[in-house]
Design an enzyme around this catalytic site. Structure first.
Site, PDB file in Angstrom:
ATOM      1  N   GLY A   1      -4.893 -56.807  -6.685  1.00 16.75           N
ATOM      2  CA  GLY A   1      -5.523 -55.647  -7.321  1.00 16.75           C
ATOM      3  C   GLY A   1      -5.646 -55.716  -8.833  1.00 16.75           C
ATOM      4  O   GLY A   1      -5.531 -54.693  -9.507  1.00 16.75           O
TER       5      GLY A   1
ATOM      6  N   ASP B   1     -22.188 -60.325   0.417  1.00 19.04           N
ATOM      7  CA  ASP B   1     -22.405 -60.803  -0.949  1.00 19.04           C
ATOM      8  C   ASP B   1     -23.885 -60.825  -1.336  1.00 19.04           C
ATOM      9  O   ASP B   1     -24.341 -61.700  -2.088  1.00 19.04           O
ATOM     10  CB  ASP B   1     -21.767 -62.196  -1.162  1.00 19.04           C
ATOM     11  CG  ASP B   1     -20.256 -62.155  -0.976  1.00 19.04           C
ATOM     12  OD1 ASP B   1     -19.663 -61.100  -1.211  1.00 19.04           O
ATOM     13  OD2 ASP B   1     -19.675 -63.179  -0.579  1.00 19.04           O
TER      14      ASP B   1
ATOM     15  N   HIS C   1     -17.853 -59.932  -6.967  1.00 21.88           N
ATOM     16  CA  HIS C   1     -17.797 -61.249  -6.339  1.00 21.88           C
ATOM     17  C   HIS C   1     -17.611 -62.301  -7.427  1.00 21.88           C
ATOM     18  O   HIS C   1     -18.319 -62.268  -8.446  1.00 21.88           O
ATOM     19  CB  HIS C   1     -19.095 -61.504  -5.559  1.00 21.88           C
ATOM     20  CG  HIS C   1     -19.095 -62.828  -4.863  1.00 21.88           C
ATOM     21  ND1 HIS C   1     -18.333 -63.077  -3.751  1.00 21.88           N
ATOM     22  CD2 HIS C   1     -19.728 -63.992  -5.164  1.00 21.88           C
ATOM     23  CE1 HIS C   1     -18.512 -64.342  -3.378  1.00 21.88           C
ATOM     24  NE2 HIS C   1     -19.353 -64.907  -4.214  1.00 21.88           N
TER      25      HIS C   1
ATOM     26  N   GLU D   1     -14.459 -60.667 -14.942  1.00 22.46           N
ATOM     27  CA  GLU D   1     -14.511 -59.656 -13.875  1.00 22.46           C
ATOM     28  C   GLU D   1     -13.954 -58.332 -14.403  1.00 22.46           C
ATOM     29  O   GLU D   1     -14.517 -57.255 -14.182  1.00 22.46           O
ATOM     30  CB  GLU D   1     -13.679 -60.095 -12.662  1.00 22.46           C
ATOM     31  CG  GLU D   1     -14.265 -61.274 -11.909  1.00 22.46           C
ATOM     32  CD  GLU D   1     -13.463 -61.617 -10.650  1.00 22.46           C
ATOM     33  OE1 GLU D   1     -13.018 -60.698  -9.954  1.00 22.46           O
ATOM     34  OE2 GLU D   1     -13.299 -62.823 -10.371  1.00 22.46           O
TER      35      GLU D   1
ATOM     36  N   ASN E   1     -19.295 -53.876  -5.071  1.00 27.76           N
ATOM     37  CA  ASN E   1     -18.333 -54.955  -4.853  1.00 27.76           C
ATOM     38  C   ASN E   1     -18.365 -55.894  -6.053  1.00 27.76           C
ATOM     39  O   ASN E   1     -19.389 -56.016  -6.723  1.00 27.76           O
ATOM     40  CB  ASN E   1     -18.727 -55.732  -3.588  1.00 27.76           C
ATOM     41  CG  ASN E   1     -17.788 -56.889  -3.301  1.00 27.76           C
ATOM     42  OD1 ASN E   1     -16.562 -56.756  -3.373  1.00 27.76           O
ATOM     43  ND2 ASN E   1     -18.343 -58.048  -2.986  1.00 27.76           N
TER      44      ASN E   1
ATOM     45  N   ASN F   1      -8.476 -56.376 -10.448  1.00 19.35           N
ATOM     46  CA  ASN F   1      -9.708 -55.635 -10.766  1.00 19.35           C
ATOM     47  C   ASN F   1      -9.484 -54.136 -10.631  1.00 19.35           C
ATOM     48  O   ASN F   1      -9.984 -53.350 -11.442  1.00 19.35           O
ATOM     49  CB  ASN F   1     -10.855 -56.099  -9.868  1.00 19.35           C
ATOM     50  CG  ASN F   1     -11.497 -57.372 -10.390  1.00 19.35           C
ATOM     51  OD1 ASN F   1     -12.144 -57.361 -11.433  1.00 19.35           O
ATOM     52  ND2 ASN F   1     -11.270 -58.477  -9.686  1.00 19.35           N
TER      53      ASN F   1
HETATM   54  C1  GRF Z   1     -11.441 -61.378  -7.368  1.00 18.45           C
HETATM   55  O1  GRF Z   1     -11.729 -62.667  -7.823  1.00 18.45           O
HETATM   56  C2  GRF Z   1     -12.670 -60.724  -6.794  1.00 18.45           C
HETATM   57  O2  GRF Z   1     -13.839 -61.079  -7.447  1.00 18.45           O
HETATM   58  C3  GRF Z   1     -12.682 -61.269  -5.391  1.00 18.45           C
HETATM   59  O3  GRF Z   1     -11.326 -61.318  -5.010  1.00 18.45           O
HETATM   60  C4  GRF Z   1     -10.502 -61.420  -6.156  1.00 18.45           C
HETATM   61  C5  GRF Z   1      -9.582 -60.238  -6.129  1.00 18.45           C
HETATM   62  O4  GRF Z   1      -8.652 -60.267  -7.168  1.00 18.45           O
HETATM   63  N1  GRF Z   1     -13.540 -60.482  -4.538  1.00 18.45           N
HETATM   64  P1  GRF Z   1      -7.852 -58.958  -7.541  1.00 18.45           P
HETATM   65  O5  GRF Z   1      -7.180 -58.466  -6.270  1.00 18.45           O
HETATM   66  O6  GRF Z   1      -8.811 -57.967  -8.108  1.00 18.45           O
HETATM   67  O7  GRF Z   1      -6.835 -59.397  -8.550  1.00 18.45           O
END
Ligand code: GRF
Length: 194
Positions: free
Chosen positions: A14, A147, A111, A176, A109, A16
């Site tokens: 988590g 995606d 990606h 991200e 989402n 992000n």
């Molecule tokens: C991120 O690289 C996101 O883009 C992908 O999975 C990963 C999740 O990382 N879908 P986090 O759980 O947000 O640290």
């Protein structure tokens, strides 16, 4: 204008999610994170969310007899919490058109690739193997095809000669965390529509 009520769906650490929570601490940010839900009871991000004072929920897909039952339970949690926008952040379940159609233009989402290149898993490894000079991350609206869906924000990073999937992943993750809050802001303000 009232702030949009946002749920973040996670399956893992988590980071992000944490970036979105951090951005939404600003009272001027147009969205508030009111719920973090995970399909995995052991997702590390659940503890991070709780310590930020956010309601958490576990909807463990293994406890349901099929995808439909799982998604109905997830939808119930989202409705109970009066969610306006759903952010997938490392959520590792494919969702069916049944759920996705209920969140048309309200589910996004992130990606870890410059879509439409490198859909699916192991994007960093594949970008290196393909000899890509640039790689990055994309925030997009969720549509039934994995995606895919209209792109809201992208950021690129260079692929360096000695990169491993891990060093590249770290560089991508930094962007991200930068684009996801911006993309959510644009949607919450009604500036990004299809
Ligand atoms: C991120 O690289 C996101 O883009 C992908 O999975 C990963 C999740 O990382 N879908 P986090 O759980 O947000 O640290």
């Amino acid at each position: 204008m009232p702030r949009k009520r946002v749920a973040i769906l996670i399956s893992g650490r988590g980071s992000n999610m944490a970036a979105l929570i951090e951005a939404a601490k600003d009272p001027a940010y147009p969205a508030e994170i009111v719920l973090v839900a995970s399909n995995r009871p052991d997702a590390g991000g659940l503890a991070t969310a709780s310590s930020a004072g956010i309601t958490t929920a576990v909807v463990d897909h293994k406890q349901f007899k099929d995808r439909e039952a799982f998604e109905r339970a997830l939808q119930d949690v989202l409705e109970t919490n009066r969610i306006d926008i759903v952010c997938l952040a490392g959520f590792m379940r494919l969702l069916t058109p049944w759920l996705i159609s209920r969140w048309d233009q309200r589910m996004i989402n992130i990606h870890p690739a410059l879509l439409p290149a490198f859909k699916g898993l192991d994007t960093h490894e594949r970008a290196i193997a393909a000899g890509a000079r640039e790689h990055g991350a994309t925030v997009h609206f969720v549509v039934p095809e994995m995606d895919s869906g209209p792109i809201i924000a992208q950021a690129s990073v260079p692929v360096l000669p000695n990169d491993t999937p891990d060093t590249l992943a770290k560089r991508v993750l930094a962007v991200e965390h930068w684009i996801y809050p911006q993309a959510l802001k644009a949607i919450a303000e009604g500036r990004a529509t299809v």
